[in-house]
Every structure is written in C-alpha cells, then in structure tokens.
Design an enzyme around this catalytic site. Structure first.
Site, PDB file in Angstrom:
ATOM      1  N   GLU A 220       0.848  -1.184   0.000  1.00  0.00           N
ATOM      2  CA  GLU A 220       0.000   0.000   0.000  1.00  0.00           C
ATOM      3  C   GLU A 220       0.886   1.237   0.000  1.00  0.00           C
ATOM      4  O   GLU A 220       2.048   1.186   0.422  1.00  0.00           O
ATOM      5  CB  GLU A 220      -0.933   0.023   1.216  1.00  0.00           C
ATOM      6  N   LYS A 222       2.490   4.695   1.130  1.00  0.00           N
ATOM      7  CA  LYS A 222       2.777   5.308   2.432  1.00  0.00           C
ATOM      8  C   LYS A 222       2.977   6.802   2.230  1.00  0.00           C
ATOM      9  O   LYS A 222       3.828   7.219   1.456  1.00  0.00           O
ATOM     10  CB  LYS A 222       4.034   4.718   3.060  1.00  0.00           C
ATOM     11  N   ARG A 227       7.309  10.314  12.603  1.00  0.00           N
ATOM     12  CA  ARG A 227       7.098   9.278  13.624  1.00  0.00           C
ATOM     13  C   ARG A 227       7.479   9.904  14.970  1.00  0.00           C
ATOM     14  O   ARG A 227       8.553  10.474  15.110  1.00  0.00           O
ATOM     15  CB  ARG A 227       7.978   8.059  13.344  1.00  0.00           C
TER      16      ARG A 227
END
Length: 230
Positions: A220, A222, A227
């Site tokens: 998929e 990103k 983060r």
C-alpha cells in the site's frame, strides 16, 4: 567476530574517501562492504567516530550553519596532502562546541576554517556536508548498522536492536567491534533515553524484498510524515 587490523592512527581521509565511494555506487551490498572494510582498519577509539560521521552525525552542538559553510567552503585553501587523523577531527569538533560567550561565533568560524585548511578537497567537501546535515550517500545509519554486522560477523537483527535501544550508532559500533555480542548485550531500556524506531530491513530490489517475505505480499502507498514517541 571481525578484528581490527590497524597499526597506527588512521587519516581522516579514509572516512571522506569511503563516503565518496558510497556516493559513486548504487549497490547497497557494496556500500556495506566499503564501510565494513573501513571499520576493520580503524583503531578502537576511532570506531565510534567513523560510524557517527558516516551516518551523518556529529555528537556536538557546533553552532555552524549554512552561512559559515558557504563562506568558508570556497575560500579556504586546500591541504596538499592528507594530514588530519580521525581522533583529531573529533577533538576539533568538541573544542568548537565548547566555545561560548562574546565572540564565540567568530571563534567557531575561525576554528572550523582552520580544520578545513588542514583538509584535502575530498575531506573539505565531506566535512562541510557533515556539519550541516547534508551528506547524500544513501541510507546513512541503516547502511552503517549492516556494516557493523558485516565487520563483526554478528546477526544484523542483533545490531539493529542494540542501536534501537542505545540511540547512538557510535556506541554500538565501538561495543560490537570490541566485544561482539557481549558488548551489544549491555544496551537495554534506560530511563529517559528514547527508543529509536526500529530500522527496517532493506534489499537491493523490490523483487528481492518480496521474495524474502516467503509468500504473497500486499503493498500500500505510504504518505510521508513524522514518527513520534509520546
């Protein structure tokens, strides 16, 4: 565990030259081999410095920005031959970081200029990129982690886990090359020391990465982002 074959302090040109070779190859395997070879040739007190610098890290707040680098980069004469040694560069960075108070900006500029004056063209380019976070040699700390594993014969997962807990690629390199798995076992969860995001395993091609999964894979997109740990 791989040993070190050094006989004398290594010239800093070895780090700068290795970085230049990293830029010139797109092969992840070759990049790992180049860094692993260098690590084996260094003295114990040089391992941490080389690992940090090849990861694009200087463990000091230097107070040197793009303006200073841009000003000095084209003005400082080149050294005719390599003379800086690895430990000397680290000492010079520490001394620059320690400068403070009135006139410190000028003193930092002059000290960094003196370092560049003792450097060759390749070293100057590397040092200028290093201090402003501008190294463009591919993967940085992920490649260095794999190189530490290659230089010592340790499992890459063990080195990655130690780096995740230590948060310092230099400390991990020094421990691994000195004491192998026993050295890395010293790193654990420590209060007030953040745990780094676990480094992903890498592959040379998408096909190789999918094959390593051992079965069907679903992919998929990103989206880029941050983060964070809270």
């Amino acid at each position: 565990m791989g040993g070190s074959s050094y006989t004398r302090p290594v010239l800093y040109a070895a780090i700068a030259d290795t970085s230049k070779q990293l830029v010139e190859t797109s092969s992840r395997k070759k990049k790992v081999e180049l860094i692993a070879k260098l690590l084996r040739e260094l003295a114990p007190d040089e391992h941490a410095i080389a690992a940090r610098h090849l990861s694009g890290e200087v463990p000091y707040k230097l107070g040197i920005g793009y303006a200073t680098v841009g000003e000095l980069g084209g003005q400082v004469a080149l050294a005719l031959a390599a003379q800086l040694v690895v430990a000397d560069v680290d000492r010079r960075f520490a001394a620059i970081a320690a400068l403070s108070g009135a006139g410190s900006a000028r003193a930092k500029r002059d000290a960094f200029g003196a370092m560049l004056a003792a450097a060759t063209a390749t070293e100057q380019g590397f040092l200028c990129a290093l201090v402003v976070g501008g190294l463009r040699q591919g993967a940085l700390d992920a490649i260095v982690v794999d190189a530490i594993a290659a230089a010592t014969g340790l499992d890459g997962r063990t080195v990655r886990a130690a780096y995740m807990l230590a948060g310092d690629i230099g400390a991990v390199a020094a421990a691994a090359l000195a004491d192998g798995a026993a050295g890395l076992a010293r790193f654990g969860l420590t209060i007030f020391r953040p745990v780094l995001p676990m480094l992903a395993q890498t592959a040379d091609t998408a096909a190789e990465a999918i094959t390593s999964f051992g079965g069907p894979a679903a992919l998929e997109l990103k989206l880029d982002g941050f983060r964070v740990q809270i």
